[in-house]
Scaffold this motif. Structure first.
Motif, short mmCIF file in Angstrom:
data_model
loop_
_atom_site.label_atom_id
_atom_site.label_comp_id
_atom_site.label_asym_id
_atom_site.label_seq_id
_atom_site.Cartn_x
_atom_site.Cartn_y
_atom_site.Cartn_z
N LEU A 1 0.83 -1.21 0.00
CA LEU A 1 0.00 0.00 0.00
C LEU A 1 0.87 1.26 0.00
CD1 LEU A 1 -2.69 -1.31 2.45
CD2 LEU A 1 -3.04 -0.78 0.05
N LYS A 2 1.96 1.23 0.74
CA LYS A 2 2.88 2.38 0.74
C LYS A 2 3.54 2.52 -0.63
CE LYS A 2 4.02 2.17 5.64
NZ LYS A 2 5.07 1.84 6.62
N ALA A 3 3.88 1.40 -1.28
CA ALA A 3 4.54 1.43 -2.59
C ALA A 3 3.65 2.08 -3.65
CB ALA A 3 4.94 0.03 -3.02
N ALA A 4 2.35 1.97 -3.48
CA ALA A 4 1.43 2.61 -4.42
C ALA A 4 1.45 4.12 -4.25
CB ALA A 4 0.02 2.07 -4.22
N GLY A 5 2.10 4.60 -3.17
CA GLY A 5 2.25 6.02 -2.95
C GLY A 5 0.97 6.71 -2.49
N LEU A 6 0.03 5.93 -2.00
CA LEU A 6 -1.26 6.51 -1.65
C LEU A 6 -1.48 6.65 -0.16
CD1 LEU A 6 -3.41 4.55 -4.21
CD2 LEU A 6 -2.70 6.93 -4.33
N SER A 7 -0.66 6.01 0.62
CA SER A 7 -0.90 6.05 2.05
C SER A 7 0.40 5.84 2.79
CB SER A 7 -1.91 4.97 2.44
OG SER A 7 -2.17 5.03 3.80
N LYS A 8 0.70 6.76 3.70
CA LYS A 8 1.89 6.59 4.53
C LYS A 8 1.63 5.58 5.63
CE LYS A 8 3.55 11.08 3.49
NZ LYS A 8 4.46 12.08 3.66
N GLU A 9 0.40 5.55 6.12
CA GLU A 9 0.03 4.62 7.18
C GLU A 9 -1.26 3.89 6.79
OE1 GLU A 9 1.92 3.77 9.68
OE2 GLU A 9 3.40 5.23 9.03
N PRO A 10 -1.15 2.86 5.97
CA PRO A 10 -2.35 2.12 5.59
C PRO A 10 -2.99 1.45 6.80
CG PRO A 10 -0.39 1.23 4.51
CD PRO A 10 0.05 2.32 5.40
N ILE A 11 -4.25 1.18 6.70
CA ILE A 11 -4.97 0.50 7.77
C ILE A 11 -5.04 -0.98 7.43
CG2 ILE A 11 -7.16 0.29 8.99
CD1 ILE A 11 -7.61 3.28 8.30
N VAL A 12 -4.41 -1.79 8.25
CA VAL A 12 -4.41 -3.25 8.07
C VAL A 12 -4.84 -3.85 9.40
CG1 VAL A 12 -3.04 -5.30 7.55
CG2 VAL A 12 -2.54 -3.14 6.37
N LEU A 13 -5.95 -4.56 9.36
CA LEU A 13 -6.50 -5.19 10.55
C LEU A 13 -6.50 -6.71 10.37
CD1 LEU A 13 -9.63 -2.88 10.70
CD2 LEU A 13 -7.53 -2.60 12.02
N ALA A 14 -6.48 -7.43 11.46
CA ALA A 14 -6.55 -8.90 11.37
C ALA A 14 -7.19 -9.45 12.64
CB ALA A 14 -5.16 -9.50 11.19
N HIS A 15 -7.87 -10.56 12.46
CA HIS A 15 -8.42 -11.28 13.61
C HIS A 15 -8.41 -12.77 13.32
CE1 HIS A 15 -12.07 -10.93 11.12
NE2 HIS A 15 -12.47 -12.03 11.74
N ILE A 16 -8.53 -13.56 14.36
CA ILE A 16 -8.65 -15.00 14.20
C ILE A 16 -10.13 -15.29 13.95
CG2 ILE A 16 -8.50 -17.23 15.37
CD1 ILE A 16 -6.02 -16.15 16.82
N SER A 17 -10.43 -15.84 12.78
CA SER A 17 -11.83 -16.10 12.46
C SER A 17 -12.26 -17.52 12.82
CB SER A 17 -12.10 -15.85 10.97
OG SER A 17 -11.39 -16.77 10.17
N HIS A 18 -11.34 -18.45 12.81
CA HIS A 18 -11.64 -19.84 13.16
C HIS A 18 -10.43 -20.36 13.94
CE1 HIS A 18 -14.06 -19.13 9.57
NE2 HIS A 18 -14.83 -20.14 9.93
N SER A 19 -10.69 -21.17 14.95
CA SER A 19 -9.58 -21.79 15.67
C SER A 19 -9.81 -23.29 15.76
CB SER A 19 -9.42 -21.18 17.06
OG SER A 19 -10.57 -21.42 17.85
N TYR A 20 -8.71 -24.00 15.76
CA TYR A 20 -8.72 -25.45 15.77
C TYR A 20 -7.68 -25.94 16.77
CZ TYR A 20 -10.81 -24.23 11.30
OH TYR A 20 -11.59 -23.66 10.32
N GLN A 21 -7.67 -27.21 17.02
CA GLN A 21 -6.69 -27.76 17.96
C GLN A 21 -5.26 -27.50 17.46
OE1 GLN A 21 -7.29 -31.89 18.82
NE2 GLN A 21 -5.74 -31.92 20.40
N THR A 22 -5.05 -27.57 16.15
CA THR A 22 -3.70 -27.46 15.60
C THR A 22 -3.33 -26.08 15.08
OG1 THR A 22 -4.52 -28.19 13.45
CG2 THR A 22 -3.66 -29.89 14.94
#
Length: 136
Positions: A30-51
């Motif tokens: 996103l920074k390489a595209a020159g459009l945002s110095k601080e892009p917003i990137v979020l993440a969460h665990i959507s599914h969890s398993y034993q492994t």
């Protein structure tokens, strides 16, 4: 404004490494595209398993008017390469299709791709179901 998501999965022991790698790849693309110095990137665990677990990423960014597809492809490629290079699977619950096809063989290997081809040949001998979408 562009908003997109992607997902992957990995083992518990690799979860933090993969999270960091994909977040970094998305931010750098996103920074390489020159459009945002601080892009917003979020993440969460959507599914969890034993492994392990699935990481679900959402990213928000200014669109490059007139080059939206090229911009999205560069972002997608950076994230997918990070997933491939850091022990994630190219897809978890979104499935695999044209967008992910390039990364199937590096993940599954030549034998895995042959198994997919053989399975498709048996289950879809006329090639009617999503031709060219999964198997490279």
């Amino acid at each position: 404004i562009g908003i997109d998501t992607l997902e992957t999965a990995t083992s518990w022991s690799n979860l933090h490494n993969l999270h960091q790698a994909v977040c970094s790849a998305l931010s750098e693309a996103l920074k390489a595209a020159g459009l945002s110095k601080e892009p917003i990137v979020l993440a969460h665990i959507s599914h969890s398993y034993q492994t392990g677990a699935s990481l679900y990423f959402t990213y928000i960014f200014p669109m490059k008017v007139g080059a939206e597809l090229e911009q999205w492809l560069a972002i997608k490629r950076a994230a997918s390469n990070a997933i491939r290079d850091n022990g994630g699977t190219i897809s978890h619950h979104h499935g695999v299709g044209v967008d992910h096809r390039e990364w199937i063989e590096p993940e599954k290997g030549p034998l895995g791709v042959e198994v997919l081809r053989a399975t498709k040949k048996v289950l879809d001998p006329k090639g009617l179901m999503n031709p060219g979408k999964l198997i490279p």
